[in-house]
Design an enzyme around this catalytic site. Structure first.
Site, mmCIF file in Angstrom:
data_model
loop_
_atom_site.group_PDB
_atom_site.id
_atom_site.type_symbol
_atom_site.label_atom_id
_atom_site.label_comp_id
_atom_site.label_asym_id
_atom_site.label_seq_id
_atom_site.Cartn_x
_atom_site.Cartn_y
_atom_site.Cartn_z
ATOM 1 N N ASP A 156 -25.531 27.314 9.209
ATOM 2 C CA ASP A 156 -26.573 26.485 9.834
ATOM 3 C C ASP A 156 -27.900 27.254 9.831
ATOM 4 O O ASP A 156 -27.966 28.394 10.299
ATOM 5 C CB ASP A 156 -26.142 26.201 11.287
ATOM 6 C CG ASP A 156 -26.726 24.927 11.835
ATOM 7 O OD1 ASP A 156 -27.412 24.204 11.096
ATOM 8 O OD2 ASP A 156 -26.470 24.651 13.028
ATOM 9 N N LYS A 164 -26.705 23.892 6.360
ATOM 10 C CA LYS A 164 -27.068 22.663 7.074
ATOM 11 C C LYS A 164 -28.445 22.854 7.677
ATOM 12 O O LYS A 164 -28.782 23.971 8.117
ATOM 13 C CB LYS A 164 -26.055 22.362 8.186
ATOM 14 C CG LYS A 164 -26.446 21.130 9.022
ATOM 15 C CD LYS A 164 -25.369 20.756 10.018
ATOM 16 C CE LYS A 164 -25.436 21.523 11.315
ATOM 17 N NZ LYS A 164 -26.710 21.420 12.045
ATOM 18 N N GLU A 196 -25.654 13.114 14.827
ATOM 19 C CA GLU A 196 -25.342 13.558 16.184
ATOM 20 C C GLU A 196 -25.998 12.623 17.206
ATOM 21 O O GLU A 196 -27.172 12.261 17.061
ATOM 22 C CB GLU A 196 -25.848 15.000 16.391
ATOM 23 C CG GLU A 196 -25.614 15.503 17.810
ATOM 24 C CD GLU A 196 -25.797 17.002 17.970
ATOM 25 O OE1 GLU A 196 -26.101 17.703 16.990
ATOM 26 O OE2 GLU A 196 -25.644 17.474 19.123
ATOM 27 N N ASP A 247 -25.604 26.672 14.811
ATOM 28 C CA ASP A 247 -26.498 27.443 15.680
ATOM 29 C C ASP A 247 -26.179 27.203 17.161
ATOM 30 O O ASP A 247 -26.792 27.819 18.040
ATOM 31 C CB ASP A 247 -27.975 27.164 15.361
ATOM 32 C CG ASP A 247 -28.385 25.717 15.573
ATOM 33 O OD1 ASP A 247 -27.525 24.900 15.975
ATOM 34 O OD2 ASP A 247 -29.570 25.403 15.333
ATOM 35 N N GLU A 263 -31.612 20.571 10.070
ATOM 36 C CA GLU A 263 -31.903 19.380 10.870
ATOM 37 C C GLU A 263 -33.184 18.699 10.392
ATOM 38 O O GLU A 263 -34.103 19.375 9.939
ATOM 39 C CB GLU A 263 -32.064 19.772 12.353
ATOM 40 C CG GLU A 263 -30.807 20.336 12.965
ATOM 41 C CD GLU A 263 -30.964 20.693 14.449
ATOM 42 O OE1 GLU A 263 -31.994 20.320 15.067
ATOM 43 O OE2 GLU A 263 -30.051 21.345 14.979
HETATM 44 O O1 KIV Z 1 -24.827 23.816 15.601
HETATM 45 C C1 KIV Z 1 -23.828 23.086 15.621
HETATM 46 O O2 KIV Z 1 -22.738 23.498 16.032
HETATM 47 C C2 KIV Z 1 -23.963 21.720 15.142
HETATM 48 C C3 KIV Z 1 -22.848 20.769 15.382
HETATM 49 C C4 KIV Z 1 -22.770 20.421 16.817
HETATM 50 C C5 KIV Z 1 -22.938 19.590 14.516
HETATM 51 O O3 KIV Z 1 -24.974 21.393 14.605
#
Ligand code: KIV
Length: 268
Positions: free
Chosen positions: A87, A117, A186, A48, A119
């Site tokens: 994401d 993915k 991160e 994202d 968070e």
């Molecule tokens: O959104 C993204 O690109 C990320 C990476 C920086 C790990 O979460």
């Protein structure tokens, strides 16, 4: 390339077992993804961060599910070997586990991703469990979580004191138990990241988390020096493409302005 060569969540586990570092880069478009896929990048993360890098927004918060699916489709079309990870944008998975499943499922059904993915720490583990149970592979993301920028009051590095390290460790273990196949870490102090990596059996992928992780991820435009406004400490620039582009396009502008382009050979 045969389907057997394709990187999967199983390959991720094997990488960790044999101590082979995992290489992950962000990709938002077909052409870039195609190049990254052919040079040994193990996973393409349609992050994202596209909201900042591609759309010029100040944070990752406002990107929509539809935008993320659009970019993931483009990257999936390019990927032959790499695992494609979509994401989940802010508020597409936090409201309820069933909404998370419906939204995450679209990355697999409509956009060709093989994993998603999201968070969050221990508090998001029940959602991760639900996603994994229905067959959606999940990469967790702990430490500095940019979707929580306003909660954190910026982007502070995590794992500074005992309490912070304990929370990270508890989160990593809860996500592993919930079935996450890998964890992005991160903005985590290197010592804490190493400790977590040694504690969990799933591979950790670091960004600003030191050398003790099982793999590394960077935002591709940082690595290539396309984004040159500022350089975080953890970024290593392998090229200065913004300068290369500036030079090339300046030459084109000059050639057109001075009637040097196109030549006869470049004309029909
Ligand atoms: O959104 C993204 O690109 C990320 C990476 C920086 C790990 O979460």
């Amino acid at each position: 390339m045969s389907p057997a060569d394709r990187v999967t969540v199983r390959t991720f586990r094997e990488f960790k077992k044999r101590g082979e570092p995992i290489v992950v880069l962000t990709a938002y478009d077909y052409q870039t993804a195609k190049i990254l896929d052919t040079v040994g990048v193990d996973a393409l993360l349609v992050g994202d961060t596209a909201n900042m890098v591609f759309y010029g927004q100040p944070t990752t918060l406002s990107i929509t599910l539809e935008q993320m699916l659009y970019h993931t489709q483009a990257v999936s079309r390019a990927a032959g070997r790499a695992l494609v990870i979509g994401d989940m944008p802010f508020l597409s998975y936090q409201i309820s586990p069933s909404e998370a499943v419906a939204n995450a499922g679209r990355f697999l059904k409509e956009a060709g991703a093989a994993a998603i993915k999201l968070e969050g720490g221990v508090e998001i583990a029940p959602t991760v469990k639900h996603l994994v149970e229905v067959g959606i592979p999940v990469m967790g993301h702990i430490g500095l979580t940019p979707q929580a920028v306003h909660k954190m009051g910026g982007y502070p590095v995590q794992g500074k004191n005992e309490k912070s390290v304990a929370y990270l460790l508890e989160s990593a273990q809860a996500l592993e138990e919930a079935g996450a196949f890998s964890l992005v870490m991160e903005g985590v102090y290197a010592e804490a990241a190493r400790k977590i990596t040694q504690t969990v059996s799933v591979p950790t992928i670091g960004i600003g988390a030191g050398p003790g992780c099982d793999g590394q991820v960077l935002v591709t435009s940082d690595l290539l020096g396309i984004f040159s406004d500022f350089k975080p400490k953890f970024v290593r620039r392998y090229a200065n493409l913004s300068e290369e582009i500036r030079k090339a396009v300046s030459s084109f502008v000059s050639d057109v302005k001075h009637h040097r382009f196109p030549s006869e050979e470049e004309s029909y």
